[in-house]
Design a protein around this motif. Structure first.
Motif, PDB file in Angstrom:
ATOM      1  N   ILE A 144      -4.883  -1.183   6.069  1.00  0.00           N
ATOM      2  CA  ILE A 144      -3.711  -2.017   5.741  1.00  0.00           C
ATOM      3  C   ILE A 144      -3.671  -3.252   6.625  1.00  0.00           C
ATOM      4  O   ILE A 144      -3.354  -4.353   6.154  1.00  0.00           O
ATOM      5  CB  ILE A 144      -2.419  -1.179   5.878  1.00  0.00           C
ATOM      6  N   TYR A 166       0.033   5.194   1.092  1.00  0.00           N
ATOM      7  CA  TYR A 166      -0.975   6.110   1.650  1.00  0.00           C
ATOM      8  C   TYR A 166      -0.522   7.548   1.422  1.00  0.00           C
ATOM      9  O   TYR A 166       0.561   7.956   1.850  1.00  0.00           O
ATOM     10  CB  TYR A 166      -1.175   5.847   3.142  1.00  0.00           C
ATOM     11  N   HIS A 190       0.831  -1.200   0.000  1.00  0.00           N
ATOM     12  CA  HIS A 190       0.000   0.000   0.000  1.00  0.00           C
ATOM     13  C   HIS A 190       0.870   1.256   0.000  1.00  0.00           C
ATOM     14  O   HIS A 190       1.941   1.279   0.613  1.00  0.00           O
ATOM     15  CB  HIS A 190      -0.901   0.052   1.238  1.00  0.00           C
ATOM     16  N   THR A 200      -2.327  -1.123  -3.952  1.00  0.00           N
ATOM     17  CA  THR A 200      -3.445  -0.286  -3.505  1.00  0.00           C
ATOM     18  C   THR A 200      -2.934   1.099  -3.139  1.00  0.00           C
ATOM     19  O   THR A 200      -1.974   1.220  -2.373  1.00  0.00           O
ATOM     20  CB  THR A 200      -4.170  -0.905  -2.299  1.00  0.00           C
ATOM     21  N   GLY A 223      -3.864  -5.892   3.989  1.00  0.00           N
ATOM     22  CA  GLY A 223      -2.471  -6.022   3.574  1.00  0.00           C
ATOM     23  C   GLY A 223      -1.908  -7.407   3.802  1.00  0.00           C
ATOM     24  O   GLY A 223      -2.553  -8.297   4.363  1.00  0.00           O
ATOM     25  N   ASP A 234       4.679  -1.236   3.126  1.00  0.00           N
ATOM     26  CA  ASP A 234       3.654  -0.205   3.115  1.00  0.00           C
ATOM     27  C   ASP A 234       4.297   1.154   3.329  1.00  0.00           C
ATOM     28  O   ASP A 234       5.263   1.301   4.086  1.00  0.00           O
ATOM     29  CB  ASP A 234       2.603  -0.485   4.190  1.00  0.00           C
TER      30      ASP A 234
END
Length: 776
Positions: free
Chosen positions: A664, A563, A561, A593, A668, A673
């Motif tokens: 997450i 963010y 991920h 993502t 996840g 991440d």
């Protein structure tokens, strides 16, 4: 096809279980193509292609334990499997025992009934207990039992809408040319009409076997038992596979039941002299020695053979179908020397490595680095062969992973030299030293794990990297590369062994060539200490399922991920998101993502992110929250736990950093991440709350790589919570042991509270070389 399926169901009795009706009503599977007769299958996996199959049922399989009558439940399970394979389009033949046992049951019943009547008439009921059972002659039992045995088979197969035919043979039917041709013609016609021949020796008239006449050559085999009958029949009918079922699991390296007896998965004819045989079966006139002789005779004639247990209650119901599916059942006879034969030496390869001193390990790795550049023309020529094969096969997707270049080889050499330097301070390094008491010192020392099995897909550059890490850490290594890079891997392995030869440990790195060998190796829990799969999540899952008692170090998925916080820098967002997704979308550390703070929606930053992804031809999937903000949204995401491995990603909207962390944690895979923000407090909370193997602030997820971490190379990335996590380099291939140096100390010297009343003084430990260099 529909008419045939309706006909099949119409012939099933009305009271038959519905699940069987559904089974037979399914569309028939594609008929196996078989193979050109003359050579047997080399590996178990190829048994799926077997079209013509002979199933031999030994006396111990079809008879009850008291040898009087048949084991009906066991026989019904076997019939069900044979019928299922027949309905798949295969040509099934059964060689069966049991006529003598069935006849013995019938004759004993008749004799007891007759004797009881005579005794009642002449001597009274008090004489019934004096009745004795006369010895029954086998031929008479066979004559009485053959018709009943066939009637039973016919009734059972009728339940599956399968027709059968009885064929009784003698030795003369194979040795007289005219009779042999007649038999062959009859069986061929039955198979053509989709009928299952039930074949047995005509024990009512068969003469005693001629001594010392069995298996005298390819064209001579005495039909003295159903093992030799099945072998002769399989070769005569050019069968692809002979399955011989008995009351033992298969062939053992010593008599079954002894302490050191081990089942032989794959038997190579050249090792026939290395095995011994136990006692014969409780019934029948054959034994394991007869089965092996018959199996080798059939193998020589081009028919593959598996000997397995047909009496075990837990496996009888699927033993035949398991064998045809290529599963590890019984003993598979192969003309190709199996992996298990050469893997026996692997556990001993670990010991010579321990005799190397650290500078010798470094010399080997440096020499390998030199060979990569000196012999680059040879490497690139082999690599071009693999690339051409991939292009011709239309497999262009893997070209980037598969291809090597002079620049990539130079970078490999640089990475190997970094590992060579690190190797000078690896094995034997003291991690902790404690003085427990006077003249009693305890040390924790770094030591190799042992024997590693590393499985990687179409990336040949993995081979020298992993080999160097194994050499530096003192571990013996087994390598299995993807078939797509077979030519490149072969050359790189030769160079690795050439480098190892300078200090006499050439065999410490071995290359495994086939998938079947990997399946065999995954069962060697006494020999292999750790398996490391490098590749797709599917590869990792397959290896985890195949491994029997061996730890597997790997990640199941790379759902990474990124963010984007409300306080993120525009320039950093575009650079990091582009690199995380587009640099190498097939990598496990690529972004899958993209989480975006709600405040960024309908801002220029959001538009720039979307424009960049579209320019890079990234297909966007909308998460549930993101889709709710859009009138015309991209395609809705099917699952938030998707590893696309391509130019695709999911975008989802969150209200806060905490919601991003929760997302997450839920979706996840604990791989890598990222947070992009200019707020230090927000970033620190993100880094602390997430327990992924790699957590980054304002850096691309693609940094999750051993080379970028300064490890020189990595053997893989681990998302496990024990041992190593993240990119696994040299230190991740080491474990520890405790060394205690005393002066006659005993447990009695210590109180019940242990050693707490003693010194427990932590002694200084020399800093690792790498740390010293950094401090300078």
């Amino acid at each position: 096809m529909l008419l045939r399926r309706l006909t099949l169901c119409s012939r099933i009795p009305l009271d038959y279980p519905r699940h069987v009706c559904r089974l037979l009503a399914r569309p028939l599977t594609q008929v196996p193509q078989g193979r050109a007769h003359g050579s047997s299958f080399a590996h178990r996996g190829e048994l799926r292609r077997a079209k013509r199959i002979v199933v031999k049922l030994g006396s111990a399989v079809v008879t009850r334990g008291d040898e009087c009558g048949l084991a009906l439940g066991r026989l019904a399970s076997i019939v069900e499997q044979v019928a299922m394979l027949q309905n798949q389009g295969r040509e099934m033949m059964i060689v069966t025992s049991g006529a003598v046992a069935f006849g013995k049951q019938r004759l004993r019943h008749e004799i007891l009934l007759s004797q009881s009547v005579r005794q009642a008439l002449h001597s009274g009921h008090n004489q019934l207990k004096d009745m004795s059972m006369p010895v029954l002659e086998a031929r008479a039992c066979a004559a009485a039992g053959q018709s009943g045995l066939m009637a039973l088979y016919e009734a059972m197969f009728t339940q599956y809408s399968t027709c059968t035919a009885q064929v009784l043979v003698t030795n003369l039917d194979f040795h007289d040319d005219q009779k042999r041709q007649n038999l062959n013609s009859t069986l061929q016609e039955l198979l053509r009409m989709n009928i299952v021949p039930i074949i047995n020796t005509n024990d009512a008239v068969v003469p005693p076997p001629e001594p010392n006449s069995d298996l005298l050559g390819v064209n001579v085999i005495s039909i003295k038992d159903n093992d030799s009958l099945a072998a002769r029949l399989a070769v005569e009918m050019k069968a692809d596979l002979l399955i011989a079922l008995s009351d033992v699991e298969g062939l053992y390296n010593s008599p079954p039941g002894t302490d050191d007896a081990k089942l032989i998965d794959i038997f190579y004819p050249g090792d026939q002299q290395s095995i011994t045989y136990g006692t014969k079966s409780r019934v029948g006139i054959g034994g394991m020695e007869a089965k092996v002789k018959a199996a080798l005779w059939a193998l020589q004639g081009g028919t593959s053979v598996v000997i397995a247990n047909g009496t075990h209650p837990k496996v009888t119901g699927h033993v035949i179908t398991d064998i045809v599916e290529g599963k590890k059942v019984g003993t598979f006879f192969s003309e190709i020397k199996p992996a298990g034969e050469f893997t026996g030496a692997y556990c001993f390869l670990f010991q010579p490595l321990l005799t190397l001193v650290l500078f010798q390990q470094s010399e080997i790795i440096c020499h390998l680095a030199e060979l990569l550049t000196e012999r680059k023309e040879e490497i690139l020529a082999a690599n071009k062969m693999d690339i051409d094969l991939a292009v011709n096969a239309g497999n262009r997707a893997m070209l980037k992973r598969l291809s090597l270049s002079p620049a990539k080889l130079n970078n490999l050499a640089i990475g190997l030299r970094q590992i060579a330097v690190a190797a000078q301070d690896s094995v034997g390094r003291v991690l902790r030293r404690t003085r427990v008491a006077h003249n009693l010192e305890l040390e924790q020392i770094a030591v190799p794990i042992g024997v590693l099995l590393v499985i990687f897909e179409a990336r040949p550059d993995c081979l020298p990297q992993v080999s160097a890490l194994a050499i530096a850490s003192g571990n013996a290594l087994l390598l299995k590369g993807g078939k797509e890079a077979a030519n490149t891997n072969r050359v790189l392995h030769q160079l690795t062994q050439e480098a190892l030869s300078m200090h006499g440990v050439r065999e410490a790195v071995q290359l495994v060539s086939t998938r079947e060998e990997v399946e065999d190796l995954c069962r060697l829990d006494k020999m292999i200490d750790l398996i490391i799969p490098r590749g797709s999540s599917q590869l990792v899952r397959n290896i985890q399922r195949a491994a029997k008692g061996i730890p597997v170090l790997g990640h199941s998925e790379g759902i990474c991920h990124v963010y984007v916080d409300a306080e993120a820098s525009v320039d950093k967002v575009i650079k990091i998101v582009r690199d995380s997704k587009c640099d190498y979308p097939a990598a496990c550390n690529a972004m899958e993502t993209l989480l975006i703070h709600r405040d960024i929606l309908r801002t220029p930053l959001f538009d720039q992110i979307i424009d960049m992804l579209r320019a890079e031809r990234v297909k966007i999937h909308a998460g549930p929250q993101f889709a709710s903000f859009l009138t015309f949204s991209p395609s809705a995401v099917k699952s938030m736990r998707t590893e696309y491995g391509d130019l695709e990603c999911c975008i989802e909207v969150v209200d806060s950093m905490q919601e991003a962390v929760d997302h997450i944690h839920k979706y996840g895979s604990s791989h890598t991440d990222v947070i992009i923000t200019e707020n230090e407090n927000t970033a620190e909370q993100f880094l602390q709350q997430l327990d992924s193997a790699c957590v980054f602030w304002n850096a691309s997820s693609r940094f999750a790589d051993g080379y970028r971490f300064g490890l020189g190379a990595e053997v893989g990335i681990s998302t496990a919570r024990i041992h190593a996590r993240g990119p696994v380099g040299l230190e991740g291939l080491l474990t520890t042991k405790w060394v205690l140096r005393g002066a006659g100390h005993t447990a009695a010297d210590f109180s019940e509270q242990g050693t707490m009343k003693y010194l427990h003084e932590n002694l200084p430990v020399e800093q690792p070389l790498a740390v010293q260099r950094d401090s300078n």
